[in-house]
Design a protein around this motif. Structure first.
Motif, short mmCIF file in Angstrom:
data_model
loop_
_atom_site.label_atom_id
_atom_site.label_comp_id
_atom_site.label_asym_id
_atom_site.label_seq_id
_atom_site.Cartn_x
_atom_site.Cartn_y
_atom_site.Cartn_z
N ILE B 23 54.72 43.85 41.86
CA ILE B 23 54.05 43.61 43.14
C ILE B 23 52.55 43.39 42.91
CG2 ILE B 23 53.40 44.65 45.36
CD1 ILE B 23 56.02 46.18 45.27
N LEU B 24 51.94 44.27 42.12
CA LEU B 24 50.50 44.17 41.90
C LEU B 24 50.15 42.88 41.17
CD1 LEU B 24 49.36 47.78 41.01
CD2 LEU B 24 49.10 46.54 43.15
N ALA B 25 50.94 42.55 40.16
CA ALA B 25 50.65 41.34 39.40
C ALA B 25 50.76 40.11 40.30
CB ALA B 25 51.61 41.22 38.22
N TYR B 26 51.79 40.12 41.15
CA TYR B 26 51.99 38.98 42.03
C TYR B 26 50.80 38.81 42.98
CZ TYR B 26 53.91 36.00 45.65
OH TYR B 26 54.08 34.99 46.54
N THR B 27 50.41 39.92 43.65
CA THR B 27 49.27 39.81 44.58
C THR B 27 48.02 39.36 43.85
OG1 THR B 27 49.90 42.11 44.87
CG2 THR B 27 48.75 41.08 46.69
N SER B 28 47.78 39.96 42.72
CA SER B 28 46.54 39.63 42.02
C SER B 28 46.52 38.16 41.64
CB SER B 28 46.41 40.54 40.81
OG SER B 28 45.84 39.87 39.75
N GLN B 29 47.68 37.64 41.21
CA GLN B 29 47.73 36.23 40.82
C GLN B 29 47.57 35.31 42.01
OE1 GLN B 29 47.59 34.78 37.83
NE2 GLN B 29 47.28 36.87 37.15
N THR B 30 48.20 35.66 43.15
CA THR B 30 48.11 34.76 44.31
C THR B 30 46.72 34.79 44.93
OG1 THR B 30 49.31 36.53 45.37
CG2 THR B 30 50.45 34.44 45.19
N LEU B 31 46.05 35.94 44.84
CA LEU B 31 44.75 36.03 45.50
C LEU B 31 43.61 35.58 44.59
CD1 LEU B 31 45.11 39.37 47.45
CD2 LEU B 31 45.26 37.06 48.33
N LYS B 32 43.92 35.40 43.32
CA LYS B 32 42.85 35.11 42.37
C LYS B 32 42.01 33.87 42.72
CE LYS B 32 42.36 36.94 38.37
NZ LYS B 32 43.00 37.59 37.24
N PRO B 33 42.65 32.74 43.12
CA PRO B 33 41.82 31.57 43.44
C PRO B 33 40.81 31.86 44.56
CG PRO B 33 44.14 30.98 43.36
CD PRO B 33 44.08 32.46 43.21
N LEU B 34 41.28 32.59 45.58
CA LEU B 34 40.37 32.92 46.68
C LEU B 34 39.22 33.79 46.20
CD1 LEU B 34 42.86 33.75 49.57
CD2 LEU B 34 41.02 32.07 49.64
N GLN B 35 39.55 34.75 45.35
CA GLN B 35 38.50 35.65 44.85
C GLN B 35 37.50 34.90 43.99
OE1 GLN B 35 40.85 38.61 42.89
NE2 GLN B 35 41.46 39.60 44.80
N LYS B 36 38.03 34.01 43.15
CA LYS B 36 37.14 33.24 42.29
C LYS B 36 36.19 32.39 43.10
CE LYS B 36 39.01 32.84 37.71
NZ LYS B 36 40.00 32.16 36.88
N GLU B 37 36.75 31.82 44.17
CA GLU B 37 35.95 30.99 45.05
C GLU B 37 34.82 31.81 45.67
OE1 GLU B 37 36.22 27.90 45.18
OE2 GLU B 37 34.93 27.42 46.89
#
Lengths: 229, 241
Positions: B23-37
């Motif tokens: 679960i954590l890996a999935y959220t972190s991966q999906t949210l990563k582009p937004l966070q990087k932005e």
């Protein structure tokens, strides 16, 4: 967690065998009790640490309250769902894992959708993990009660915790920096008349003293809380 | 199955760990582009703030492209590496750990109302952890136009005050070279006899009470990073050098 089909076996997922209405008197008490008679901060004196740390300003206190409500309601529900599966010997570890993963989720979401707030709260979000209220309610309530009740208990306690937090933050920000939510509320002419912000309010000891005053007022109103000696 | 048996306990832990980790890996991966932005926009905001342009995250990109006219990756000998995008490819924290001869330093050139500003990136250590920021210098590469500081974990109310405007404002118009053309940087000094910072030629700003070590960190960070740009300046032959 609305009405689910009744199952013969007491399956851990569902509310319970009795047909109690969702907001029965007892359930409402779960929400209201923490506000006064059983307040986590002023009566049980749990979660004091974060009450000191993030009450300098109102805004972080409010965001913290919302995050704690979320983490607490979810962790109470999860633990309550799993309560018949968790091996007793490792239950504290399971609590920790559940709480910290929820906190990690909150942190990730804040970073993605509320970057400014997440920067403001940075370490405090992580500190929710160590908030003893959550651990305390999991052990004392969720482990022995149904899902719906645990959910209400989580909301009730987290909300009551938040109310005190916001109250303390209100006075500290107002008296310490003359602002509320970062906006100046004490008009300039009062400063010109010689009023000064009280810098002491910004330091942690004053948070304890403010909590102390709240406890004092609460106990003078609610005689039930006074210990018989 | 007996809930208290060892095998059940291990099974439970195993399932729990795999479940939660996914679960954590999935959220972190999906949210990563937004966070990087978000991080990218914040960087633009910080760079722009040193030249007096304060923007919301939404406008950051547009105004950044408008004002920043040049981005350079400098080698330690002062030459420009054309193959490296300073904004996205240079991570100063990693750069400083490399061998000195392989280090690259970003230099941004902004132009506002036909006035040129050089913006350098800063990175150093405070009391607890990293501190960083940007500093813009006027076209003489001497007078500070503005700074922005940030930190990872300085003490709130003490070291963390370096991010506040009143502290950053005290750097404005200070000079980083002395009369002889030597690089002296800016010293964050306690017991400075000039608490209102009216003397702009003393290369000093007043320190924050209770954050001596963070202040020293700022001092060191400024002189160390400025030093990295000296070879390039010598090539440009700007002003007093």
């Amino acid at each position: 967690m609305k009405d689910k089909p009744k199952n013969k076996k007491p399956i851990f997922l569902f509310i319970g065998k009795d047909k109690e209405p969702l907001f029965s008197k007892k359930n409402k008490k779960l929400l209201s009790d923490p506000l006064d008679d059983n307040n986590p901060i002023t009566v049980q004196v749990l979660g004091i640490c974060s009450a000191l740390a993030i009450t300098v300003q109102l805004e972080p206190a409010i965001v913290m309250t919302m995050s704690v409500i979320f983490v607490m309601a979810c962790s109470n529900v999860i633990i309550s769902v799993l309560r018949n599966l968790i091996p007793n010997r490792i239950r504290i570890i399971v609590f920790l894992v559940v709480i910290s993963s929820l906190v990690a989720l909150v942190d990730q979401f804040l970073k993605a959708y509320a970057y400014e707030v997440s920067k403001e709260l940075s370490i405090f979000i992580g500190l929710i993990v160590t908030n003893c209220i959550i651990m305390g309610r999991l052990e004392a309530f969720a482990l022995g009660n149904g899902v719906w009740k645990s959910f209400l208990d989580g909301i009730g306690n987290a909300f009551a915790y938040g109310v005190i937090l916001i109250l303390v933050a209100f006075f500290r920000e107002l008296l310490g920096s003359g602002n509320l939510m970062g906006v100046q509320v004490i008009p300039d002419f009062i400063y010109e008349m010689g009023y000064e912000n009280n810098g002491l309010m910004l330091l942690s000891p004053m948070a304890l003293i403010t909590v102390g005053i709240i406890i004092w007022i609460q106990r003078s109103r609610n005689k039930k809380l006074i210990e018989q000696g | 199955m007996n809930r208290e048996s060892n095998s059940y306990t291990f099974l439970f832990i195993g399932v729990m760990i795999v479940g939660i980790a996914s679960i954590l890996a999935y959220t972190s991966q999906t949210l990563k582009p937004l966070q990087k932005e978000n991080i990218r926009k914040e960087k633009m905001q910080n760079i722009l703030s040193t030249v007096g342009v304060n923007v919301s995250p939404e406008e950051a990109e547009e105004l950044y492209n408008q004002y920043v006219i040049e981005e350079l990756s400098l080698r330690n000998d002062g030459t420009v590496n054309e193959n490296l995008n300073p904004f996205s490819d240079i991570n100063l924290a990693k750069e400083l750990k490399k061998d000195y001869s392989n280090q690259h330093f970003p230099l941004y050139v902004a132009e506002i109302d036909s006035e040129k500003f050089y913006i350098i990136e800063l990175r150093g250590v405070g009391l607890w952890d990293a501190i960083w920021g940007y500093m813009s210098l006027k076209s003489d590469f001497n007078t500070i136009n503005g700074v922005s500081f940030d930190h990872k974990g300085e003490t709130a109310g003490l070291g963390a005050e370096i991010t506040k405007d009143w502290f950053k404002d005290s750097f404005v118009n200070e000079k980083v070279f002395n009369e002889n053309g030597d690089l002296v940087g800016i010293t964050v000094l306690k017991g400075n006899n000039d608490p209102n910072n009216t003397d702009k030629d003393d290369h000093e700003v007043d320190a924050i009470s209770g954050s001596t070590i963070t202040g020293d960190g700022v001092t060191d960070m400024i002189i160390e990073r400025l030093n990295n740009y000296l070879p390039y300046l010598k090539k440009l032959n700007i002003a007093q050098l």
